[in-house]
Design a protein around this motif. Structure first.
Motif, short mmCIF file in Angstrom:
data_model
loop_
_atom_site.label_atom_id
_atom_site.label_comp_id
_atom_site.label_asym_id
_atom_site.label_seq_id
_atom_site.Cartn_x
_atom_site.Cartn_y
_atom_site.Cartn_z
N GLU A 64 0.60 162.60 117.63
CA GLU A 64 -0.03 161.42 118.24
C GLU A 64 1.02 160.37 118.60
OE1 GLU A 64 -4.36 161.07 116.20
OE2 GLU A 64 -2.65 160.56 114.92
N ARG A 65 0.67 159.59 119.61
CA ARG A 65 1.48 158.44 120.02
C ARG A 65 0.52 157.29 120.28
NH1 ARG A 65 5.50 160.68 118.37
NH2 ARG A 65 7.28 161.32 119.59
N THR A 66 1.02 156.07 120.13
CA THR A 66 0.22 154.92 120.50
C THR A 66 0.38 154.68 122.00
OG1 THR A 66 1.98 153.29 120.19
CG2 THR A 66 0.64 153.84 118.24
N PRO A 67 -0.58 154.00 122.61
CA PRO A 67 -0.42 153.66 124.03
C PRO A 67 0.87 152.87 124.29
CG PRO A 67 -2.70 153.38 123.39
CD PRO A 67 -1.92 153.66 122.13
N ALA A 68 1.23 151.99 123.36
CA ALA A 68 2.47 151.21 123.53
C ALA A 68 3.69 152.12 123.52
CB ALA A 68 2.58 150.15 122.44
N GLN A 69 3.71 153.11 122.64
CA GLN A 69 4.83 154.05 122.60
C GLN A 69 4.92 154.85 123.89
OE1 GLN A 69 3.56 156.05 118.99
NE2 GLN A 69 5.31 155.23 117.84
N LEU A 70 3.78 155.24 124.42
CA LEU A 70 3.76 155.98 125.67
C LEU A 70 4.23 155.11 126.83
CD1 LEU A 70 0.42 157.93 125.18
CD2 LEU A 70 2.73 158.90 125.19
N ALA A 71 3.78 153.86 126.86
CA ALA A 71 4.21 152.94 127.92
C ALA A 71 5.73 152.76 127.87
CB ALA A 71 3.51 151.59 127.78
N GLU A 72 6.26 152.61 126.68
CA GLU A 72 7.71 152.44 126.54
C GLU A 72 8.45 153.71 126.97
OE1 GLU A 72 11.02 151.58 123.06
OE2 GLU A 72 8.93 151.06 122.68
N ALA A 73 7.94 154.86 126.61
CA ALA A 73 8.59 156.12 126.96
C ALA A 73 8.67 156.32 128.47
CB ALA A 73 7.84 157.29 126.33
N PHE A 74 7.66 155.83 129.19
CA PHE A 74 7.62 156.00 130.64
C PHE A 74 8.06 154.76 131.42
CE2 PHE A 74 4.77 159.36 129.18
CZ PHE A 74 5.33 160.43 129.84
N HIS A 75 8.48 153.74 130.70
CA HIS A 75 8.96 152.50 131.34
C HIS A 75 7.91 151.91 132.27
CE1 HIS A 75 12.91 153.41 129.71
NE2 HIS A 75 12.76 154.64 130.17
N VAL A 76 6.67 151.86 131.77
CA VAL A 76 5.58 151.25 132.53
C VAL A 76 4.92 150.19 131.65
CG1 VAL A 76 5.13 153.31 133.93
CG2 VAL A 76 3.85 152.97 131.81
N THR A 77 4.08 149.37 132.25
CA THR A 77 3.38 148.35 131.48
C THR A 77 2.30 148.99 130.63
OG1 THR A 77 1.70 147.96 133.17
CG2 THR A 77 3.74 146.65 133.34
N ARG A 78 1.87 148.27 129.62
CA ARG A 78 0.78 148.78 128.78
C ARG A 78 -0.50 148.92 129.59
NH1 ARG A 78 1.53 145.98 122.84
NH2 ARG A 78 3.66 146.68 122.56
N GLY A 79 -0.70 148.00 130.54
CA GLY A 79 -1.88 148.07 131.40
C GLY A 79 -1.89 149.34 132.24
N THR A 82 -2.67 152.20 129.93
CA THR A 82 -4.08 152.17 129.55
C THR A 82 -4.93 152.79 130.66
OG1 THR A 82 -3.78 150.24 128.14
CG2 THR A 82 -6.02 150.65 128.94
N ASN A 83 -4.62 152.48 131.90
CA ASN A 83 -5.34 153.04 133.04
C ASN A 83 -5.18 154.56 133.08
OD1 ASN A 83 -6.81 153.01 135.55
ND2 ASN A 83 -4.84 153.29 136.58
N THR A 84 -3.95 155.03 132.93
CA THR A 84 -3.70 156.48 132.94
C THR A 84 -4.43 157.16 131.79
OG1 THR A 84 -1.54 156.18 134.01
CG2 THR A 84 -1.88 158.23 132.79
N LEU A 85 -4.35 156.57 130.61
CA LEU A 85 -5.02 157.16 129.44
C LEU A 85 -6.54 157.18 129.60
CD1 LEU A 85 -2.84 155.69 126.57
CD2 LEU A 85 -2.82 158.03 127.46
N SER A 86 -7.09 156.14 130.22
CA SER A 86 -8.54 156.10 130.47
C SER A 86 -8.97 157.27 131.36
CB SER A 86 -8.95 154.79 131.12
OG SER A 86 -8.71 153.72 130.27
N ARG A 87 -8.18 157.53 132.38
CA ARG A 87 -8.50 158.64 133.29
C ARG A 87 -8.36 159.99 132.59
NH1 ARG A 87 -7.93 157.08 139.06
NH2 ARG A 87 -7.82 154.81 139.07
#
Length: 159
Positions: A64-79, A82-87
């Protein structure tokens, strides 16, 4: 007190380095755009590169990863993440659960359907990118990888 504006270095070796840098970045940017187009066309209907990238990372780390960890890994904003994860959650490709110790955080994991979607996506574009590598030649590609990795590290702020 006056300060001097930094004047660009116009020595011949500096100009040559600037031209080399411009050529390198032009090639990287064009290759990135063409690669995205190639992969986007090959992905299964409804899947975007951002979706595949998240599924691919989760499949590789297999935890598992947190959304913040994923955002950091991909150099994108948390928002954006969040949109990608929602989809991805809507498609059934990821599971998102609360952190039982901290209700403000969530954890994301890849689902069985997500792993299958990732595998199908890989199967759809690997022949295309494998063909590109075969045409260039494995040795040339292998020799380019250290330079590209160093470029990425420099752009990420590494030493």
């Amino acid at each position: 007190m006056t300060t001097r504006a930094k004047v660009p270095d116009h020595r011949p070796d500096s100009q040559a380095t600037d031209r080399l840098a411009a050529s390198l970045f032009a090639e990287v940017l064009i290759a990135e755009q063409l690669s995205r187009n190639l992969i986007s066309k090959a992905l299964p209907r409804g899947m975007q590169i951002s979706h595949f990238s998240v599924l691919n990372l989760l499949a590789h780390v297999n935890e598992e990863r947190t959304p913040a960890q994923l955002a950091e890994a991909f150099h994108v904003t948390r928002g954006a993440m969040t949109n990608t994860l929602s989809r991805l959650e809507w498609a059934g490709h990821v599971h998102i659960r609360p952190d039982w110790d901290d209700a403000r955080r969530k954890f994301v994991s890849i689902s069985t359907a997500g792993r299958a979607a990732r595998d199908n996506a890989l199967a759809s574009f690997m022949p295309l990118i494998g063909g590109v590598v075969r045409k260039i030649g494995a040795e040339k590609v292998r020799s380019a990888l250290p330079v590209l990795r160093e470029l990425r590290a420099q752009l990420e702020g590494g030493d």
